[in-house]
Design a protein around this motif. Sequence first.
Motif, PDB file in Angstrom:
ATOM      1  N   UNK A 253       0.817  -1.222   0.000  1.00  0.00           N
ATOM      2  CA  UNK A 253       0.000   0.000   0.000  1.00  0.00           C
ATOM      3  C   UNK A 253       0.847   1.266   0.000  1.00  0.00           C
ATOM      4  N   UNK A 254       1.959   1.272   0.722  1.00  0.00           N
ATOM      5  CA  UNK A 254       2.736   2.500   0.891  1.00  0.00           C
ATOM      6  C   UNK A 254       4.171   2.394   0.367  1.00  0.00           C
ATOM      7  N   UNK A 255       4.750   1.233   0.422  1.00  0.00           N
ATOM      8  CA  UNK A 255       6.142   1.050  -0.009  1.00  0.00           C
ATOM      9  C   UNK A 255       6.251  -0.154  -0.926  1.00  0.00           C
ATOM     10  N   UNK A 256       7.224  -0.072  -1.808  1.00  0.00           N
ATOM     11  CA  UNK A 256       7.565  -1.238  -2.613  1.00  0.00           C
ATOM     12  C   UNK A 256       8.410  -2.194  -1.765  1.00  0.00           C
ATOM     13  N   UNK A 257       8.484  -3.448  -2.210  1.00  0.00           N
ATOM     14  CA  UNK A 257       9.283  -4.427  -1.485  1.00  0.00           C
ATOM     15  C   UNK A 257      10.747  -4.012  -1.450  1.00  0.00           C
TER      16      UNK A 257
END
Length: 547
Positions: free
Chosen positions: A468-472
């Motif tokens: 939702x907020x950050x990429x892996x």
Amino acid sequence: MDALLGAAFVAQRPSQQPEVVFHWPPEDGGFELVDAGSGPASSAAEGEKRSAGPAQDGSGMPGSSSMEDLTAQMGECFGVPAMIFAKLMLPDEEICNRPSYLEMDAGQRETSHAHDRAHHNDHLLFVSFPCNVSEFSRPEMQLPGQGEATVDKHDRVQRFNVVHVLDSRKICRLEKHASTLWQVSAHLSRALVSEEARVGYLSKEVRRLTCARHENLESMSMSLDWQQSNVLGLDALIADMYEGVKQQGYRSLTINGSLFCQVCIFPKDEAPSPPDAAQALAITCGRDALLAELPLDAADIVRRIIGTVGPTVSLGELVVRLALPLSTLQKVAQHLVFWKKARVVDVFKDQTRVAFVSGLDTGAESAASKSFLEWRARTSAAPINLKNPELTFSEVVAAFSGGRKLHEVQEFFPSMSDFQKVLEWLVAQGLLVQLARYCHFLPSRAKLESSHSRREVNAHIRMRFVPQHLKESELLLLGSRATDDHQHLFLCKFAVDFARGHRRTDGSDFAALARSFERGGLFWPDQASRLLEANKDIFVPYVCRCR
């Protein structure tokens, strides 16, 4: 409110047709405010005044009128026949006690009959709140032996309406202030109904004004001189309401000298959110003028708060200074902000960097310079001399320029009190802004040598931020910059809430975030700044102006 043309009061009594009791401002031969000095002895002088135009007193409001003036207005009201106007503004009981809008000639549309083009009344929008007295009043308003006993049943007002008349070519019904103007009528109507139930005030005033039209000036029982007393007649009350709403958007009214009522056009559903303990309140007008404007029954704590608040004092500090709960301070702050008397700002601390708003003209003949000189003339306690030095506007501009910290700016002033006064004035006028620190989150600039050898990522942290907020990849990067899950969670929250949320990193919000991670005083909040400094390759700081 430039589109507001006037206001009218319409009423209906038992077994009678609705009638226009009063409207303001008066047109040629229209309504005038009549004071206690009116009478036959003054008719000759009044005739001379009418020949020269409407009389004006020291307050800029028209003065007395003769019988001819009071009866001439029975023909029309804002270009509409008075009888038709009254019937339009007092609808059936089923649609009373709710907002009412009526548009005539539909804005820019032209019709074959422009009913009053000479007075710009050919495109009208009427906003009101027609009131059915019996339904609008509450049972507890009725006090035995007061209102009913002093007014004959045939003179008691059954329905009435405070009508606002606007130019529909300048404003649309759906615009913010037009759509909320009914609030003024509703709040005033509630106060009038209360005084009607208590002492029959409304019915007496309607009878007085109609007697002025249908009989003669000597038959009026008006002993209320609105120019010399705190007690206003209904006609002066409507005129005062109109002038305040048109010029300021609000007005504090006194009904019958005993009931205080504040009316405004500001939307009630847009009430400001309460400030938190780390924020400050900046008064946007003169303190003395604000204190004088408070109603007589205002609580003493309101005056204490107004006298103490400032851009350098947080609400949390006021809790200690004034020994008041935070909720009380927040409630008063919300009222002051709603009435445009104050605004919430971040606290101006000694380490806060400041600058003037971009594009501000600071020349000797600029509006800001003239306003500053006028303010100096009003507030200087003594003539400016060598023993009482005060900085000129150009010197103030030089002191607050260059992004200096406030404690550095203070050194330019001869006294702490003068510095505080000038700072408050600049903030109140919206001329001064803070230079706040922010951060960009730029993962592409990451340096490999700054990473740690952490491989495991807490499952709860991954679930909270990815995807939702950050990429892996961003989550793994922030994990490599932390020595434990505690630091990892902080870096993730900072990247999402502050870097990408464009929130300042030198304010109370960041301090609250850092304190929430404190563990026995061993890590936060001081180490939070050091952690960000160590990772400035991905958290790139920058400075931005903010109010």
